[in-house]
Scaffold this motif. Structure first.
Motif, PDB file in Angstrom:
ATOM      1  N   GLU A 128       0.857  -1.086  -0.404  1.00  0.00           N
ATOM      2  CA  GLU A 128       0.182  -0.243  -0.036  1.00  0.00           C
ATOM      3  C   GLU A 128       0.647   1.022  -0.080  1.00  0.00           C
ATOM      4  OE1 GLU A 128      -3.269   0.358   3.075  1.00  0.00           O
ATOM      5  OE2 GLU A 128      -3.643  -1.333   2.323  1.00  0.00           O
ATOM      6  N   VAL A 129       0.838   2.262  -1.345  1.00  0.00           N
ATOM      7  CA  VAL A 129       1.180   3.597  -0.963  1.00  0.00           C
ATOM      8  C   VAL A 129       0.631   4.843   0.696  1.00  0.00           C
ATOM      9  CG1 VAL A 129       1.671   5.834  -2.003  1.00  0.00           C
ATOM     10  CG2 VAL A 129       0.699   3.465  -3.224  1.00  0.00           C
ATOM     11  N   ASP A 130       1.225   3.786   1.899  1.00  0.00           N
ATOM     12  CA  ASP A 130       0.545   4.267   2.674  1.00  0.00           C
ATOM     13  C   ASP A 130       2.306   4.470   4.106  1.00  0.00           C
ATOM     14  OD1 ASP A 130       1.496   2.263   3.939  1.00  0.00           O
ATOM     15  OD2 ASP A 130      -0.093   0.985   4.816  1.00  0.00           O
ATOM     16  N   ALA A 131       2.015   4.409   5.187  1.00  0.00           N
ATOM     17  CA  ALA A 131       3.361   5.435   5.704  1.00  0.00           C
ATOM     18  C   ALA A 131       4.310   4.067   6.207  1.00  0.00           C
ATOM     19  CB  ALA A 131       2.461   6.008   7.428  1.00  0.00           C
ATOM     20  N   SER A 132       3.722   3.170   5.808  1.00  0.00           N
ATOM     21  CA  SER A 132       4.797   1.970   5.624  1.00  0.00           C
ATOM     22  C   SER A 132       6.008   2.239   4.654  1.00  0.00           C
ATOM     23  CB  SER A 132       4.451   0.908   5.657  1.00  0.00           C
ATOM     24  OG  SER A 132       3.985   0.466   4.630  1.00  0.00           O
ATOM     25  N   LEU A 133       5.913   2.744   3.685  1.00  0.00           N
ATOM     26  CA  LEU A 133       7.252   3.442   2.538  1.00  0.00           C
ATOM     27  C   LEU A 133       8.028   4.755   3.006  1.00  0.00           C
ATOM     28  CD1 LEU A 133       4.439   3.129  -0.755  1.00  0.00           C
ATOM     29  CD2 LEU A 133       6.672   1.787   0.277  1.00  0.00           C
ATOM     30  N   SER A 134       9.321   4.349   2.572  1.00  0.00           N
ATOM     31  CA  SER A 134       9.698   5.492   3.066  1.00  0.00           C
ATOM     32  C   SER A 134       9.600   6.640   2.706  1.00  0.00           C
ATOM     33  CB  SER A 134      11.418   5.417   3.314  1.00  0.00           C
ATOM     34  OG  SER A 134      11.842   4.876   2.374  1.00  0.00           O
ATOM     35  N   GLY A 135      10.490   7.752   2.586  1.00  0.00           N
ATOM     36  CA  GLY A 135      10.574   8.826   2.093  1.00  0.00           C
ATOM     37  C   GLY A 135      11.264   8.960   1.402  1.00  0.00           C
ATOM     38  N   GLY A 136      12.020   8.179   0.491  1.00  0.00           N
ATOM     39  CA  GLY A 136      13.106   7.911  -0.640  1.00  0.00           C
ATOM     40  C   GLY A 136      11.936   6.700  -1.589  1.00  0.00           C
ATOM     41  N   GLU A 137      11.285   5.909  -1.040  1.00  0.00           N
ATOM     42  CA  GLU A 137      10.609   4.668  -2.079  1.00  0.00           C
ATOM     43  C   GLU A 137       9.157   5.018  -2.464  1.00  0.00           C
ATOM     44  OE1 GLU A 137      11.799   0.384   0.591  1.00  0.00           O
ATOM     45  OE2 GLU A 137      10.067   2.071   1.520  1.00  0.00           O
ATOM     46  N   LEU A 138       9.045   6.266  -1.275  1.00  0.00           N
ATOM     47  CA  LEU A 138       7.457   7.054  -2.416  1.00  0.00           C
ATOM     48  C   LEU A 138       7.915   7.646  -3.546  1.00  0.00           C
ATOM     49  CD1 LEU A 138       4.674   7.117  -1.218  1.00  0.00           C
ATOM     50  CD2 LEU A 138       5.335   9.502   0.371  1.00  0.00           C
ATOM     51  N   LYS A 139       8.819   8.584  -3.159  1.00  0.00           N
ATOM     52  CA  LYS A 139       9.292   9.118  -3.928  1.00  0.00           C
ATOM     53  C   LYS A 139       9.467   8.683  -5.607  1.00  0.00           C
ATOM     54  CE  LYS A 139      11.592  13.686  -4.087  1.00  0.00           C
ATOM     55  NZ  LYS A 139      10.929  14.039  -3.849  1.00  0.00           N
ATOM     56  N   ARG A 140      10.022   7.734  -5.267  1.00  0.00           N
ATOM     57  CA  ARG A 140      10.946   6.662  -6.275  1.00  0.00           C
ATOM     58  C   ARG A 140       9.201   6.291  -7.363  1.00  0.00           C
ATOM     59  NH1 ARG A 140      15.746   3.410  -5.260  1.00  0.00           N
ATOM     60  NH2 ARG A 140      15.386   3.833  -2.988  1.00  0.00           N
ATOM     61  N   ILE A 141       8.630   5.982  -6.183  1.00  0.00           N
ATOM     62  CA  ILE A 141       6.988   5.385  -6.545  1.00  0.00           C
ATOM     63  C   ILE A 141       5.863   6.706  -7.374  1.00  0.00           C
ATOM     64  CG2 ILE A 141       4.996   4.624  -6.149  1.00  0.00           C
ATOM     65  CD1 ILE A 141       6.240   3.074  -3.953  1.00  0.00           C
TER      66      ILE A 141
END
Ligand SMILES: Nc1ncnc2c1ncn2[C@@H]1O[C@H](COP(=O)(O)OP(=O)(O)O)[C@@H](O)[C@H]1O
Ligand SMILES: [Mg+2]
Length: 242
Positions: A128-141
């Motif tokens: 899920e695109v939720d709080a469990s992703l790190s900032g860097g992972e989220l930026k890449r997604i």
């Protein structure tokens, strides 16, 4: 071509965050740089429709988009990757990339988009695109998502933040390929010398105005000589801190 005509963004208390910005952008790669707090993210948000200018006009391929909403601008062909990406609880990475692409895409296509941004696809597709992703992972997604959208004008706000050096090198390739696909414009807000280096044009924002705009040959020597952020980031990268 995107044009900003006398665009200002003034807060209700009279404080001008951006003042009388005039720009015509039709190059492939445009880098926007400048000190923290100078108004770069505000400029990006004005282009994406997150903020509305308090005066001036924004024109995309001859169409006045000044009063269009975020959604209408997205339909008109503008994509925006936030400096701090938004999280969507309940939506998986695969869903998000499919939504961005505007069609149902195969698992292998999703994986290809994720691999391009340096993520091991099988670990991410069903997350899920939720709080469990790190900032860097989220930026890449988010970058993978914009790549899947493939719009004619894509804005990235400091894509390098939180991204390690290995992935960053691949990211430059992602931007190159993105251009091949869309033949549009990619505007990247960045302090990274390697991004500035591949830009067809560099725009410097300082104190809420465009203080310089030109080719890297025209702009880089002055920036490296006087403004430390570029040199600073270069050294950080050399030390493996990015
Ligand atoms: N909605 C807002 N309300 C009040 N101040 C804002 C708002 N948006 C931006 N600012 C201020 O405007 C300045 C420029 O911000 P920003 O565009 O984020 O700069 P940059 O991206 O160049 O670091 C900063 O001083 C910031 O605090
Ligand atoms: Mg910013």
């Amino acid at each position: 071509m995107l044009e900003l005509q006398n665009v200002s963004y003034v807060l209700p208390d009279g404080h001008a965050i951006l003042r009388d910005v005039n720009l015509s952008i039709d190059e492939r790669f445009v880098a926007v740089t400048g000190p923290n707090g100078s108004g770069k993210s505000t400029l990006a948000k004005l282009i994406a429709g997150i903020y509305m200018p308090t005066s001036g006009k924004i024109i995309l391929d001859g169409e006045d988009i000044t009063t269009l909403s975020i959604t209408e601008r997205a339909k008109a062909g503008i994509s925006f990757a936030f400096q701090q990406p938004v999280r969507f609880k309940g939506i998986t990475v695969k869903d998000l990339i499919s939504i961005a692409a505007g069609r149902k895409i195969t698992l292998s296509e999703t994986c290809a988009y994720l691999s391009e941004v340096g993520l091991c696809a099988k670990n991410y597709v069903d997350r899920e695109v939720d709080a469990s992703l790190s900032g860097g992972e989220l930026k890449r997604i988010e970058i993978a998502m914009i790549n899947a959208r493939g719009t004619k004008f894509s804005v990235f706000d400091e894509p390098e933040a939180g991204i390690d050096l290995w992935s960053f090198n691949n990211l430059i390739e992602v931007f190159r390929k993105m251009y091949e696909k869309t033949k549009g414009t990619i505007l990247i807000i960045s302090h990274q010398e390697r991004i500035l280096d591949i830009a067809d044009r560099i725009i410097v924002v300082s104190g809420g105005t465009i203080s310089a705009s030109g080719t890297k040959e025209e702009i880089l020597p002055g920036l490296l000589g006087t403004v430390s952020p570029c040199r600073f980031v270069k050294e950080e990268v050399a030390n493996g801190q990015h």
